[in-house]
Design an enzyme around this catalytic site. Structure first.
Site, PDB file in Angstrom:
ATOM      1  N   TYR A   1       1.116  -1.212   0.264  1.00 53.16           N
ATOM      2  CA  TYR A   1       0.193  -0.078   0.212  1.00 53.16           C
ATOM      3  C   TYR A   1       1.032   1.169   0.001  1.00 53.16           C
ATOM      4  O   TYR A   1      -0.172   2.488  -0.516  1.00 53.16           O
ATOM      5  CB  TYR A   1      -1.191   0.239   1.468  1.00 53.16           C
ATOM      6  CG  TYR A   1      -1.747  -0.793   1.248  1.00 53.16           C
ATOM      7  CD1 TYR A   1      -2.142  -1.883  -0.124  1.00 53.16           C
ATOM      8  CD2 TYR A   1      -2.467  -0.958   2.252  1.00 53.16           C
ATOM      9  CE1 TYR A   1      -3.542  -2.882   0.019  1.00 53.16           C
ATOM     10  CE2 TYR A   1      -3.509  -1.756   2.603  1.00 53.16           C
ATOM     11  CZ  TYR A   1      -4.111  -2.352   0.832  1.00 53.16           C
ATOM     12  OH  TYR A   1      -4.602  -3.830   1.109  1.00 53.16           O
TER      13      TYR A   1
ATOM     14  N   LYS B   1       3.041 -15.695   2.045  1.00 57.97           N
ATOM     15  CA  LYS B   1       3.029 -16.342   0.837  1.00 57.97           C
ATOM     16  C   LYS B   1       4.252 -16.660   1.216  1.00 57.97           C
ATOM     17  O   LYS B   1       4.422 -16.299  -0.362  1.00 57.97           O
ATOM     18  CB  LYS B   1       2.325 -15.120  -0.219  1.00 57.97           C
ATOM     19  CG  LYS B   1       2.125 -16.042  -1.309  1.00 57.97           C
ATOM     20  CD  LYS B   1       0.219 -16.994  -1.310  1.00 57.97           C
ATOM     21  CE  LYS B   1       0.777 -17.348  -2.535  1.00 57.97           C
ATOM     22  NZ  LYS B   1      -0.567 -18.653  -2.479  1.00 57.97           N
TER      23      LYS B   1
ATOM     24  N   ASP C   1      -3.688 -18.082   1.495  1.00 57.14           N
ATOM     25  CA  ASP C   1      -5.052 -18.602   0.783  1.00 57.14           C
ATOM     26  C   ASP C   1      -5.218 -19.601   1.384  1.00 57.14           C
ATOM     27  O   ASP C   1      -6.830 -19.453   1.773  1.00 57.14           O
ATOM     28  CB  ASP C   1      -4.399 -19.113  -0.597  1.00 57.14           C
ATOM     29  CG  ASP C   1      -3.021 -19.375  -0.384  1.00 57.14           C
ATOM     30  OD1 ASP C   1      -2.551 -19.767   0.377  1.00 57.14           O
ATOM     31  OD2 ASP C   1      -2.523 -20.994  -1.526  1.00 57.14           O
TER      32      ASP C   1
ATOM     33  N   ASP D   1      -5.682  -6.770   5.409  1.00 59.94           N
ATOM     34  CA  ASP D   1      -7.023  -6.376   5.527  1.00 59.94           C
ATOM     35  C   ASP D   1      -7.733  -6.835   4.663  1.00 59.94           C
ATOM     36  O   ASP D   1      -9.264  -6.833   5.500  1.00 59.94           O
ATOM     37  CB  ASP D   1      -6.535  -4.840   3.892  1.00 59.94           C
ATOM     38  CG  ASP D   1      -7.466  -3.841   3.851  1.00 59.94           C
ATOM     39  OD1 ASP D   1      -8.422  -3.962   4.093  1.00 59.94           O
ATOM     40  OD2 ASP D   1      -7.581  -3.425   2.477  1.00 59.94           O
TER      41      ASP D   1
ATOM     42  N   ASP E   1     -11.446  -8.522   7.658  1.00 61.21           N
ATOM     43  CA  ASP E   1     -13.209  -7.962   6.805  1.00 61.21           C
ATOM     44  C   ASP E   1     -13.394  -9.236   6.495  1.00 61.21           C
ATOM     45  O   ASP E   1     -14.096  -9.481   7.357  1.00 61.21           O
ATOM     46  CB  ASP E   1     -12.629  -7.437   5.512  1.00 61.21           C
ATOM     47  CG  ASP E   1     -13.404  -5.537   5.773  1.00 61.21           C
ATOM     48  OD1 ASP E   1     -12.474  -5.512   6.819  1.00 61.21           O
ATOM     49  OD2 ASP E   1     -13.704  -5.514   4.828  1.00 61.21           O
TER      50      ASP E   1
END
Ligand code: NAD
Length: 357
Positions: free
Chosen positions: A138, A189, A221, A245, A249
């Site tokens: 980001y 990852k 994942d 992020d 959620d």
């Protein structure tokens, strides 16, 4: 204990108003809190033509903790990007160096039916996600748009984490796990990304300093899958900005309504900004229907993480549980056929339960 109160926009003023009732009772009971209010977001723009007015930032800097409602609203959607309400939140996070975001996903037994997952899968759910907030793809440079050799347009971003950045968020992860069930899952990852290989190395190295915490690693994942398959398998999760992020959620949906979930964003010294995870909900603003519990539970987090008063945090959480046990439900957490109360009645019930302890 100085608290800067920034209600913001939409339902922000309503839900923060209920938290203020609670703080007033605590003060009456001898808990030395001082509060001062300032505008942020659209309200900041209305008051001072900026989503983070200088006076608001000064108040937040001088305070020990910040309680934020929510920002945003259709009235401000056409403003230039640098004046839009969310710049108020991004600006305050940056100015206060808030790098660690803590998001609990806790399912109260009374609300097991509100989750989209089967009650037997989610009953007893109690996870905290520790997300890095100031680095990763980001903020990584270079980023932008350019032409490929073949003359096509392409967009690109840069994922990056330095060792000190990984260390400081991993420490928050280990410390958080230590106060809970002592199981930390680091999510990355590392099968594909160099940034993640470094992340995994650093977290593994740090684990030697926390022999009481059991560390495991999981690819993002798989973590996304396990969160809906067996969410109770997790205790504390630590991860980078992008993965956090998305996973936070996802985890919030397990707990039923976003109206129930608080969050904390902390700096290196425990100063924090506390806010519900939801937005300003313009669709229900001013109607006395918003659920104030996420904001009230954010105050509980404030006492736990900034003021080192877990006793007060537990009293607030017990009062929330008390109101739920009495059957009080705002519209977002009510099942079909259940009676519904408004924002103020829910706030009053929590205050009454706190007084009755
Ligand atoms: P939202 O979280 O405001 O609302 C999503 C849905 O959840 C709506 O139907 C809303 O009514 C409901 N909801 C949210 N909080 C609730 C509560 N406490 N009780 C009951 N129902 C609740 O997200 P959105 O609609 O995508 O965004 C609305 C505005 O909020 C936008 O301007 C957006 O930019 C802003 N926003 C702000 C923040 C923040 O301040 N941190 C976060 C997300 C969105």
């Amino acid at each position: 204990m100085k608290i800067a109160i920034l209600p913001g926009d939409g339902i922000g003023t309503e839900i923060v108003g209920e938290a203020q009732k609670l703080l007033a009772l605590l003060r009456e009971q001898g808990v030395a809190v001082e509060t001062e209010i300032a505008p942020i977001g659209g309200a900041g723009y209305d008051a001072a033509r900026h989503p983070l007015p200088d006076a608001t930032l000064a108040l937040a800097r001088a305070a020990d903790a910040v309680l934020l409602g929510a920002v945003g609203g259709p009235r401000y959607d056409t403003l230039p990007r640098e004046l839009r309400p969310e710049q108020g939140i991004l600006g305050i996070r940056k100015a206060l160096s808030l790098f660690a975001n803590l998001r609990p996903a806790l399912l109260y037994p009374e609300l097991a039916a509100a989750s989209t997952l089967k009650p037997e899968v989610v009953a007893g759910l109690d996870i905290v996600i520790v997300r890095e907030l100031t680095g990763d793809i980001y903020f990584g440079e270079p980023r932008g748009r350019r032409k490929t050799a073949a003359g096509d347009d392409e967009g690109f971003d840069t994922m990056r984490y330095s060792v000190p950045e990984i260390e400081r968020i991993a420490r928050v992860g280990f410390e958080t796990a230590r106060k809970r069930a002592r199981r930390l899952t680091s999510v990355d990852k590392a099968n594909v990304l160099d940034t993640s290989i470094l992340w995994r190395e650093v977290v593994t190295r740090l684990a030697a300093q926390y022999p009481d915490v059991t560390l495991s690693h999981m690819y993002v994942d798989n973590a996304a899958m396990q969160l809906v398959r067996n969410p109770r398998g997790f205790d504390t999760i630590v991860t980078g900005n992008l993965f956090g992020d998305i996973l936070s959620d996802e985890a919030s949906m397990l707990a039923g309504s976003i109206g129930m979930l608080p969050s904390a964003s902390l700096d290196a010294n425990g100063k924090g900004l506390y806010e519900p995870i939801h937005g300003s909900a313009p669709d229900i603003a001013g109607k006395n229907v918003a659920n104030p519990l996420a904001t009230i539970l954010s105050v509980a987090m404030m006492f736990r993480h900034t003021f080192a008063r877990p006793d007060v945090a537990e009293r607030i959480e017990a009062a929330v549980r008390g109101a739920l046990r009495q059957g009080l439900r705002t519209a977002d957490i009510a099942q079909p056929g259940e009676a519904v109360v408004g924002t103020r009645a829910m706030g009053d019930a929590v205050v009454a339960a706190l007084r009755a302890q």
